[in-house]
Design an enzyme around this catalytic site. Structure first.
Site, PDB file in Angstrom:
ATOM      1  N   SER A 150       0.745  -1.179   0.203  1.00  0.00           N
ATOM      2  CA  SER A 150      -0.156   0.008   0.306  1.00  0.00           C
ATOM      3  C   SER A 150       0.948   1.255   0.014  1.00  0.00           C
ATOM      4  O   SER A 150       2.154   1.338  -0.265  1.00  0.00           O
ATOM      5  CB  SER A 150      -0.887  -0.052   1.201  1.00  0.00           C
ATOM      6  OG  SER A 150      -0.001   0.170   2.396  1.00  0.00           O
ATOM      7  N   LYS A 151       0.203   2.464  -0.087  1.00  0.00           N
ATOM      8  CA  LYS A 151       0.890   3.780  -0.032  1.00  0.00           C
ATOM      9  C   LYS A 151       1.994   3.701   1.159  1.00  0.00           C
ATOM     10  O   LYS A 151       2.882   4.161   0.925  1.00  0.00           O
ATOM     11  CB  LYS A 151      -0.049   4.930  -0.083  1.00  0.00           C
ATOM     12  CG  LYS A 151       0.602   6.154  -0.555  1.00  0.00           C
ATOM     13  CD  LYS A 151      -0.491   7.015  -0.989  1.00  0.00           C
ATOM     14  CE  LYS A 151       0.330   8.264  -1.325  1.00  0.00           C
ATOM     15  NZ  LYS A 151       0.190   8.862  -2.223  1.00  0.00           N
ATOM     16  N   ARG A 152       1.434   3.355   2.206  1.00  0.00           N
ATOM     17  CA  ARG A 152       2.322   3.009   3.505  1.00  0.00           C
ATOM     18  C   ARG A 152       3.842   2.645   3.336  1.00  0.00           C
ATOM     19  O   ARG A 152       4.807   2.844   3.732  1.00  0.00           O
ATOM     20  CB  ARG A 152       1.674   2.559   4.597  1.00  0.00           C
ATOM     21  CG  ARG A 152       2.173   2.555   6.135  1.00  0.00           C
ATOM     22  CD  ARG A 152       0.981   1.905   6.846  1.00  0.00           C
ATOM     23  NE  ARG A 152       0.429   0.790   6.527  1.00  0.00           N
ATOM     24  CZ  ARG A 152       0.866  -0.436   6.710  1.00  0.00           C
ATOM     25  NH1 ARG A 152       1.804  -0.597   7.444  1.00  0.00           N
ATOM     26  NH2 ARG A 152       0.237  -1.569   6.338  1.00  0.00           N
ATOM     27  N   HIS A 153       3.802   1.503   2.431  1.00  0.00           N
ATOM     28  CA  HIS A 153       4.904   0.770   2.031  1.00  0.00           C
ATOM     29  C   HIS A 153       5.745   1.407   0.843  1.00  0.00           C
ATOM     30  O   HIS A 153       6.925   0.907   0.621  1.00  0.00           O
ATOM     31  CB  HIS A 153       4.785  -0.791   1.461  1.00  0.00           C
ATOM     32  CG  HIS A 153       3.703  -1.322   2.612  1.00  0.00           C
ATOM     33  ND1 HIS A 153       2.627  -2.060   2.404  1.00  0.00           N
ATOM     34  CD2 HIS A 153       4.514  -1.952   3.704  1.00  0.00           C
ATOM     35  CE1 HIS A 153       2.343  -2.523   3.353  1.00  0.00           C
ATOM     36  NE2 HIS A 153       3.375  -2.639   4.433  1.00  0.00           N
ATOM     37  N   GLY A 154       5.131   2.438   0.230  1.00  0.00           N
ATOM     38  CA  GLY A 154       5.860   3.055  -0.782  1.00  0.00           C
ATOM     39  C   GLY A 154       5.288   2.649  -2.104  1.00  0.00           C
ATOM     40  O   GLY A 154       5.789   2.595  -3.034  1.00  0.00           O
TER      41      GLY A 154
END
Ligand code: GLU
Length: 512
Positions: free
Chosen positions: A268-272
Site C-alpha cells: 500500500s501507499k504506506r510501504h511505498g
C-alpha cells in the site's frame, strides 16, 4: 539499449517471435506495481529479442484521462522502458488504444453471438441487485441467475419492445472439463468451470469489458505471452473460455507473485506503493528502480544484486521467477539508490549535483540563480558525502551545515563534546593552528589538527570531536578533514570563533 545484441536464447518451440505487452488503464499515475509488471514484460521481450507493445486499456471512459495516459508514457520512458508499438509510435497491429478498437470488439461479439457462445441479457440493474441481495441473505456466492440465458427470439423481442437495452453475456459452457493453464511462473493451474457464471462482455452502450477486450486485443496484437500480476489469475479461466469460443490460441500466461510490503501485508501507499513520479521527485534514479524491480520476484542463481540493464536483459530467466510473494523493501531500494548515485556521480557529476541543488532549493538552503561557484561548492560537498548520499535529501541530514550561514547545533552533540571545562582552550588552539596554515589541503589540515592535539598533550579524538561539533553541529557526517577543506578557511575560522564565544559564555538554552 535496443542497439545492443544480447545472445539469442531460443527456448520456445518453433522459435516464435516473443511479443509481450503492458496494458495499463490510464485511470491514475503509473504506480510501482504497474511499473514492475511493465518492466518484466519489457525484460522478457528484450531477452528474447522480441517485441514489446504498449496498449492503453481505456474502456473505463469515466476514469480514464489523456493526462494520465501521457504521464504513464512519460514515466515508463523515464525508467528506460521503451516500446516498439504503442499509441504514440503506432505499429502494424494498431490502434493501440482500446477506445479506438470498437469495430474489432463488435466483430468478435458478433462471432460469439453467431456461435451462441454469448447472448443478449436484458436484466436491469435492479433485478441484478435483487439477485445479489438474495444470494447474500442465503449466504450463497453471487452468481448470475441465468434469467436471460435461454430466452426465445419472441421473449427477446418483447424485452426490446419494452425499451430494454441488452448487455452481452458470455455463455460459460456447461459440463466443460477442468480448465488447465500451464502458467510459466505458477506451473499447472486448474480451474473448475462450474465455479464460473455467465459474465458480461459488452455493456449496453456497446463498450467491451476488460476480459473480453483483453482477449480480442491479445489475439489481435498477436501476443505470444501475457506476463501480469496474480490479481488477474481469477480472470484467466474466463479469458481462456473466450479464446476457445472464438477458436483462438491464448498466449502463454505468467502470473507474477503478489507484491507485499516489508510487513508481509498487501503493498500500500504506506510501504511505498506510490507513483513512480513521486520516486523521481525524491531523487530516486531510474537505473536503481529498474535494478530493484528485477530483484523483486526474480532470483538470480548466484545471489548477486547489482546488475546493469544489459546484464539483466542477458541473464533474465522467467523460470527463476518465484511463486511466493515478492517483498517491496524500501530500505533496500534506498541502499541501491546510494550505489547508483555514486556511480552516476563518477560518470556525470552534474546529474547528481542537479538533484542535490533541487533538494537544497526546496528546503530554502539555496535560492536565486545558482552561480558557477555555488555549483562547484555543491559538487565538492557531494563528492565527500560518498555512500551517505543515498537520496538527495540525505544532504540535509549529513551536510546541511555546508549551506547554513549558522551551524544548527544538536544539543546532545554539544552536551557530549562542546561542554567540557577545556573546550574553549582546545578550540582556541585549533583555531590558531588552522589560521596559521599557508595552504588549505588535506595533509596541511590534518597536520594542524593532529599537531594541535599533540601540543595540548591530549589524544586526537579529544580535539577531533569538539572540532566536528563546532563546525557542523553534529557528531555524524563526512570525514572531518575533508569537510574542513570544503568549508574553506574563512568559514572554518568564523565558526570556531563563534563556538569559542559560546564555550566561554554558553547560551542559556544549551545544556551544560
Ligand atoms: N488493464 C489491465 C491492468 O491494468 C491489464 C491486465 C493484463 O495485463 O491483462 O491491470
Amino acid at each position: 539499449m535496443r542497439g545492443l545484441q544480447p545472445r539469442r536464447v531460443v527456448c520456445y518451440p518453433g522459435a516464435m517471435t516473443v511479443r509481450t505487452r503492458y496494458a495499463p488503464s490510464p485511470t491514475g499515475y503509473l504506480h510501482v506495481g504497474g511499473a514492475w509488471m511493465a518492466f518484466f514484460n519489457w525484460l522478457f521481450a528484450r531477452h528474447h529479442q522480441g517485441v514489446f507493445v504498449l496498449r492503453i486499456e481505456d474502456t473505463d471512459r469515466d476514469r480514464s484521462t489523456e493526462e494520465y495516459e501521457r504521464s504513464i508514457l512519460e514515466d515508463l520512458r523515464w525508467l528506460g522502458i521503451d516500446w516498439d508499438e504503442g499509441p504514440d509510435v503506432g505499429g502494424p497491429y494498431g490502434p493501440y488504444r482500446q477506445t479506438e478498437r470498437g469495430a474489432l470488439y463488435n466483430a468478435a461479439a458478433q462471432t460469439l453471438l453467431g456461435r451462441d457462445a454469448a447472448y443478449p441479457c436484458y436484466c436491469t440493474r435492479e433485478e441484478l441487485e435483487a439477485d445479489r441481495q438474495q444470494a447474500a441473505a442465503e449466504r450463497r456466492p453471487p452468481r448470475y441467475s441465468g434469467r436471460c440465458r435461454n430466452l426465445t427470439p419472441d421473449e427477446r423481442r418483447a424485452r426490446e419492445a419494452a425499451g430494454r437495452v441488452a448487455t452481452l453475456r458470455f455463455r460459460v459452457p456447461q459440463g466443460r472439463p477442468t480448465i488447465v493453464v500451464e502458467d510459466l511462473v505458477l506451473g499447472q493451474v486448474e480451474f473448475d468451470p462450474a465455479d464460473l457464471d455467465d459474465f458480461i462482455i459488452q455493456r449496453s452502450d456497446g463498450t467491451p469489458l476488460y476480459n473480453f477486450a483483453n482477449v480480442v486485443d491479445d489475439h489481435g496484437m498477436d501476443m505470444s505471452h501475457s506476463l501480469r500480476g496474480s490479481e488477474h489469475l481469477s480472470n484467466t479461466p474466463r479469458q481462456v473460455l473466450i479464446y476457445e469460443a472464438l477458436g483462438w490460441t491464448p498466449p502463454r500466461f505468467a502470473h507474477f507473485p503478489l507484491l507485499l510490503g516489508i510487513d508481509r501485508k498487501k503493498l500500500s501507499k504506506r510501504h511505498g506503493d506510490t507513483a513512480v513520479r513521486e520516486y523521481a521527485a525524491q531523487g530516486f534514479l531510474p537505473e536503481a528502480l529498474v535494478n530493484f524491480f528485477a530483484l523483486m520476484g526474480w532470483y538470480p542463481e548466484d545471489g548477486r544484486e547489482l546488475f546493469t540493464v544489459e546484464e539483466l536483459i542477458h541473464r533474465f530467466r522467467i523460470e527463476a521467477v518465484g511463486k511466493s510473494p515478492a517483498v517491496f523493501d524500501i530500505q533496500k531500494l534506498s541502499w541501491m539508490n546510494g550505489v547508483y548515485m555514486q556511480a552516476a556521480y563518477r560518470q556525470n557529476p552534474d546529474r547528481v549535483v542537479d538533484l542535490v541543488i533541487a533538494c537544497l532549493r526546496d528546503q530554502g538552503l539555496l535560492d536565486g540563480e545558482v552561480t558557477p561557484e555555488q555549483r562547484a561548492y555543491v559538487a565538492r560537498v557531494v563528492a565527500i558525502m560518498g555512500e551517505r548520499l543515498r537520496l538527495p535529501r540525505d544532504i540535509l541530514t549529513y551536510g546541511d551545515f555546508f549551506f547554513r550561514p549558522q551551524v544548527a547545533f544538536d544539543p546532545q552533540a554539544v552536551a557530549k563534546h562542546l561542554s567540557g571545562p577545556d573546550t574553549a582552550k582546545v578550540l582556541r588552539h585549533l583555531r590558531e593552528a588552522l589560521a596559521a596554515t599557508r595552504r588549505w589541503d588535506l595533509p596541511t589540515i590534518e597536520a594542524a589538527v593532529r599537531g594541535g592535539a599533540a601540543h595540548l598533550g591530549v589524544e586526537d579524538k579529544a580535539v577531533i570531536h569538539p572540532l566536528r561539533v563546532a563546525l557542523t553541529g553534529k557528531t555524524v557526517g563526512p570525514g572531518l578533514f575533508e569537510l574542513i577543506e570544503v568549508l574553506g578557511k574563512e568559514r572554518v575560522l568564523e565558526r570556531l570563533d563563534r563556538a569559542i564565544a559560546r564555550a566561554v559564555e554558553p547560551p542559556a538554552s544549551t545544556p551544560r
